[in-house]
Enzyme design. Structure first.
Site, PDB file in Angstrom:
ATOM      1  N   ASP A  31       3.083  -4.340   7.960  1.00  0.00           N
ATOM      2  CA  ASP A  31       1.866  -3.539   7.851  1.00  0.00           C
ATOM      3  C   ASP A  31       0.690  -4.501   8.043  1.00  0.00           C
ATOM      4  O   ASP A  31       0.356  -5.281   7.149  1.00  0.00           O
ATOM      5  CB  ASP A  31       1.844  -2.871   6.468  1.00  0.00           C
ATOM      6  CG  ASP A  31       0.512  -2.192   6.163  1.00  0.00           C
ATOM      7  OD1 ASP A  31      -0.437  -2.326   6.969  1.00  0.00           O
ATOM      8  OD2 ASP A  31       0.423  -1.535   5.112  1.00  0.00           O
ATOM      9  N   GLN A  82      -4.580  -5.060   7.044  1.00  0.00           N
ATOM     10  CA  GLN A  82      -5.600  -5.971   6.500  1.00  0.00           C
ATOM     11  C   GLN A  82      -5.552  -7.336   7.169  1.00  0.00           C
ATOM     12  O   GLN A  82      -6.389  -8.197   6.879  1.00  0.00           O
ATOM     13  CB  GLN A  82      -5.406  -6.142   4.981  1.00  0.00           C
ATOM     14  CG  GLN A  82      -5.513  -4.872   4.188  1.00  0.00           C
ATOM     15  CD  GLN A  82      -6.944  -4.340   4.118  1.00  0.00           C
ATOM     16  OE1 GLN A  82      -7.913  -5.022   4.442  1.00  0.00           O
ATOM     17  NE2 GLN A  82      -7.084  -3.090   3.703  1.00  0.00           N
ATOM     18  N   HIS A  85       0.869  -1.184   0.000  1.00  0.00           N
ATOM     19  CA  HIS A  85       0.000   0.000   0.000  1.00  0.00           C
ATOM     20  C   HIS A  85       0.910   1.239   0.000  1.00  0.00           C
ATOM     21  O   HIS A  85       2.026   1.182   0.529  1.00  0.00           O
ATOM     22  CB  HIS A  85      -0.844  -0.054   1.274  1.00  0.00           C
ATOM     23  CG  HIS A  85      -1.898   0.993   1.406  1.00  0.00           C
ATOM     24  ND1 HIS A  85      -1.631   2.283   1.793  1.00  0.00           N
ATOM     25  CD2 HIS A  85      -3.240   0.934   1.238  1.00  0.00           C
ATOM     26  CE1 HIS A  85      -2.758   2.971   1.854  1.00  0.00           C
ATOM     27  NE2 HIS A  85      -3.759   2.173   1.525  1.00  0.00           N
ATOM     28  N   CYS A 113      -4.766   2.530  -3.666  1.00  0.00           N
ATOM     29  CA  CYS A 113      -3.525   3.046  -3.049  1.00  0.00           C
ATOM     30  C   CYS A 113      -2.380   2.058  -3.228  1.00  0.00           C
ATOM     31  O   CYS A 113      -1.595   1.824  -2.298  1.00  0.00           O
ATOM     32  CB  CYS A 113      -3.727   3.365  -1.566  1.00  0.00           C
ATOM     33  SG  CYS A 113      -4.973   4.602  -1.267  1.00  0.00           S
ATOM     34  N   LYS A 147     -10.514  -0.602  10.327  1.00  0.00           N
ATOM     35  CA  LYS A 147     -10.753  -1.822   9.531  1.00  0.00           C
ATOM     36  C   LYS A 147     -11.067  -2.996  10.463  1.00  0.00           C
ATOM     37  O   LYS A 147     -11.479  -4.051  10.029  1.00  0.00           O
ATOM     38  CB  LYS A 147      -9.532  -2.140   8.670  1.00  0.00           C
ATOM     39  CG  LYS A 147      -9.236  -1.045   7.635  1.00  0.00           C
ATOM     40  CD  LYS A 147      -8.066  -1.437   6.775  1.00  0.00           C
ATOM     41  CE  LYS A 147      -7.384  -0.255   6.126  1.00  0.00           C
ATOM     42  NZ  LYS A 147      -8.099   0.353   5.018  1.00  0.00           N
TER      43      LYS A 147
HETATM   44  C1  LIG Z   1      -2.405  -2.611   3.522  1.00  0.00           C
HETATM   45  C2  LIG Z   1      -2.752  -1.231   4.016  1.00  0.00           C
HETATM   46  N1  LIG Z   1      -1.792  -0.478   4.586  1.00  0.00           N
HETATM   47  C3  LIG Z   1      -2.042   0.738   5.075  1.00  0.00           C
HETATM   48  C4  LIG Z   1      -3.306   1.294   4.983  1.00  0.00           C
HETATM   49  C5  LIG Z   1      -3.539   2.663   5.534  1.00  0.00           C
HETATM   50  O1  LIG Z   1      -4.350   2.606   6.660  1.00  0.00           O
HETATM   51  P1  LIG Z   1      -4.918   3.946   7.335  1.00  0.00           P
HETATM   52  O2  LIG Z   1      -5.443   4.783   6.205  1.00  0.00           O
HETATM   53  O3  LIG Z   1      -5.981   3.463   8.233  1.00  0.00           O
HETATM   54  O4  LIG Z   1      -3.801   4.603   8.032  1.00  0.00           O
HETATM   55  C6  LIG Z   1      -4.330   0.566   4.378  1.00  0.00           C
HETATM   56  C7  LIG Z   1      -5.682   1.158   4.216  1.00  0.00           C
HETATM   57  O5  LIG Z   1      -6.339   0.958   3.220  1.00  0.00           O
HETATM   58  C8  LIG Z   1      -4.056  -0.732   3.896  1.00  0.00           C
HETATM   59  O6  LIG Z   1      -4.993  -1.475   3.319  1.00  0.00           O
END
Ligand SMILES: Cc1ncc(COP(=O)(O)O)c(C=O)c1O
Length: 415
Positions: free
Chosen positions: A209, A212, A132, A373, A235
Site C-alpha cells: 500500500d 503515503q 490502514h 482509519c 495525496k
Molecule cells: C496508508 C493508506 N492506505 C490507504 C488509504 C486510502 O486511500 P484512498 O482513500 O485514497 O483510497 C490511505 C488514505 O488515507 C492511507 O493513508
C-alpha cells in the site's frame, strides 16, 4: 528500497513553491492557514488545477469511444497519465498500470479479482498491525467469503515492523502478504524490498500500500520486488478520485474482471462475452478523465521540483519538527521509527486530541484528530485517538514554530 538518489543539488526554494499552491495563501478564522494535514489529502499546485480546468474547457469528451478530435484528445490525456505513472514508479510496462479511483479501489480490485477466486479454508492473508483499514477490511471480506484467515505480523513500541516475525509468519498457508510502504499514523517506512525478497523466496505475492510513500519517497517498483503496488493520486498533489494499481503483467493477465461494463470488453454476445486485455479489462465505465489530466500535471510538477530535492528538504523539516515536538511538555509521540517521513501522531497529557484539533483550527492550523482509519494500530497503543500533524514540501520551519507556540496556548486553555 528506493531508487539510488542523486545529489539534490540546489535546495528547494519553499517560498517560491508555496506561490504555486493558491490555497496556502488563504486565511482560516482570520489567521494565515497552516496546513498540516497532507497525509489526509495534499493541496494542489496551480498546474494541477489548470490542467483539470483546461480539460473541461478545451478537450472534454469521453475516452476510447469517439474518433472525433476531442475524443482523441481526451483519450490521450487519460493514457498520458498511465505513461507518467509507469515512469514515475519505474514500472516495467505501462500495461501493468490499472487506473483506479485510489488505493481503496486498487486494493479491492486485488481482493475480489485475485484473492477471492484463489483462497479457501486453511489459507491465510498476512497483514501488519500498522495497516490502514483499506488494507485490512477488503481482506477480511475475502476471508469471510472463502473461509481463509487474516494473520497479523506485529510491530514494536517504536512503531517498527518486527521483520523477523513477519518472515516467520510467511508460512505455507499464506497466499498473500499486504503491507504499507509508509504508515499513515506513525510515518514509519517499512523495508519493503527485504519483505518482498523473503516473500518471493516462498512464492508468496506481496501487495504494498503505497498511499503515503509516493508523495514523499522515490518509488522504484523494479527495485522493490513486490507484486502489487497500490497508490492514490490526491495525496500526491493530484485530484481526488485518481490512483493506480500496479501488478506484474503475468498476474494481471491471470485476473478475471471485477467490474463489468463498457470499455473492458473485446466482444459482447448474449451467449458469451470476451474481455479486453489488461489494463483495460479492469477499467469499466467512464473514468475520471479530467482527474487523470490533473494527476499527470501533479507528477510533472513533482518531477520538475526534483524528488531528491523534495526528499532532502522534507528530511530537514521532519528533523526540525521532531526536535520541536520534544520540547513540548507532556507530549507523547506515537511512533519513533528510525526510518520515517514527516507524519507525527501524538497525545498531550490531560488534553483530548479532538479538543486540541478544534482549538488549533481556531488558530488557523489544520491537523487531523481521531483514529486515522487504523483502529487496530490505536488498539495496539491503547489509545482511542491521536492528533496527527503531517507535513509536505510546502510546509516551513516558521509554520512548525507557530504550531508549537499554538500548541502551548491551546493546551493552557484546556487547563
Ligand atoms: C496508508 C493508506 N492506505 C490507504 C488509504 C486510502 O486511500 P484512498 O482513500 O485514497 O483510497 C490511505 C488514505 O488515507 C492511507 O493513508
Amino acid at each position: 528500497m528506493s531508487r539510488r538518489l542523486r545529489d539534490p543539488g540546489v535546495p528547494l526554494d519553499v517560498a517560491r513553491v508555496r506561490e504555486d499552491f493558491p490555497l496556502l495563501a488563504r486565511q482560516v478564522h482570520d489567521k494565515p492557514l497552516i496546513y498540516f494535514d497532507s497525509a489526509n489529502t495534499a493541496q494542489k499546485p496551480r498546474a494541477v488545477i489548470d490542467a483539470v480546468d483546461r480539460f473541461y474547457r478545451d478537450s472534454n469528451a469521453n475516452v476510447a469511444r469517439a474518433v472525433h478530435q476531442l475524443g482523441e484528445e481526451a483519450t490521450a490525456a487519460y493514457e498520458d497519465a498511465r505513461d507518467r505513472l509507469a515512469k514515475f514508479l519505474n514500472a516495467p510496462s505501462r500495461d501493468e498500470i490499472v487506473l483506479t479511483s485510489g488505493t481503496t479501489q486498487a486494493i479491492n480490485l486485488v481482493a475480489y479479482s485475485w484473492a477471492l477466486p484463489r483462497l479457501g479454508p486453511g489459507d491465510s492473508i498476512l497483514v501488519t498491525t500498522m495497516e490502514h483499514h483499506a488494507n485490512i477490511v477488503p481482506w477480511q471480506l475475502v476471508c469471510e467469503r472463502t473461509g481463509a484467515q487474516l494473520k497479523v505480523a506485529p510491530i514494536d513500541e517504536a512503531g517498527e515492523l518486527i521483520v523477523e516475525k513477519f518472515i516467520e509468519a510467511l508460512t505455507p498457508d499464506v497466499k498473500l502478504a499486504a503491507v504499507a510502504h509508509v504508515s499513515n499514523v506513525l510515518g514509519t517506512i517499512n523495508p519493503v524490498a527485504t519483505l518482498a525478497r523473503h516473500a518471493r523466496k516462498r512464492s508468496i505475492p506481496l501487495l504494498v500500500d503505497g498511499s503515503q510513500a509516493a508523495p514523499h519517497i522515490p518509488v522504484d517498483l523494479r527495485a522493490l520486488g513486490c507484486d502489487f503496488y497500490a497508490m492514490t493520486g490526491h495525496k500526491l498533489f493530484g485530484p481526488t478520485g485518481t490512483g493506480a494499481l500496479w501488478a506484474r503483467g503475468a498476474i494481471l493477465a491471470d485476473m478475471p474482471p471485477f467490474f463489468g461494463g463498457g470499455e473492458m470488453i473485446r466482444e459482447v454476445r448474449f451467449e458469451k462475452t470476451t474481455f479486453a486485455d489488461p489494463p483495460q479489462r479492469f477499467e469499466a465505465g467512464t473514468p475520471n478523465i479530467a482527474g487523470f489530466a490533473g494527476l499527470t500535471a501533479a507528477i510533472d510538477y513533482v518531477e520538475a521540483l526534483g524528488r531528491e530535492r523534495i526528499l532532502a528538504y522534507e528530511h530537514e523539516l521532519r528533523d526540525y519538527m521532531l526536535d520541536a515536538l520534544a520540547t513540548v511538555r507532556g507530549l507523547r509521540l506515537i511512533g519513533e521509527a528510525k526510518e520515517r517521513v514527516g507524519v507525527f501522531s501524538f497525545l498531550i497529557h490531560g488534553a483530548h486530541a479532538h479538543d486540541l484539533a478544534t482549538l488549533l483550527d481556531h488558530e488557523g492550523i489544520a491537523v487531523r484528530s481521531g483514529h486515522h482509519c487504523a483502529h487496530p494500530l490505536l488498539q495496539f497503543y491503547r489509545v482511542p485517538a491521536t492528533l496527527r500533524a503531517s507535513l509536505a514540501f510546502y510546509n516551513t520551519r516558521e509554520e512548525v514554530d507557530r504550531f508549537i507556540d499554538a500548541l502551548a496556548r491551546v493546551r493552557r486553555l484546556l487547563g
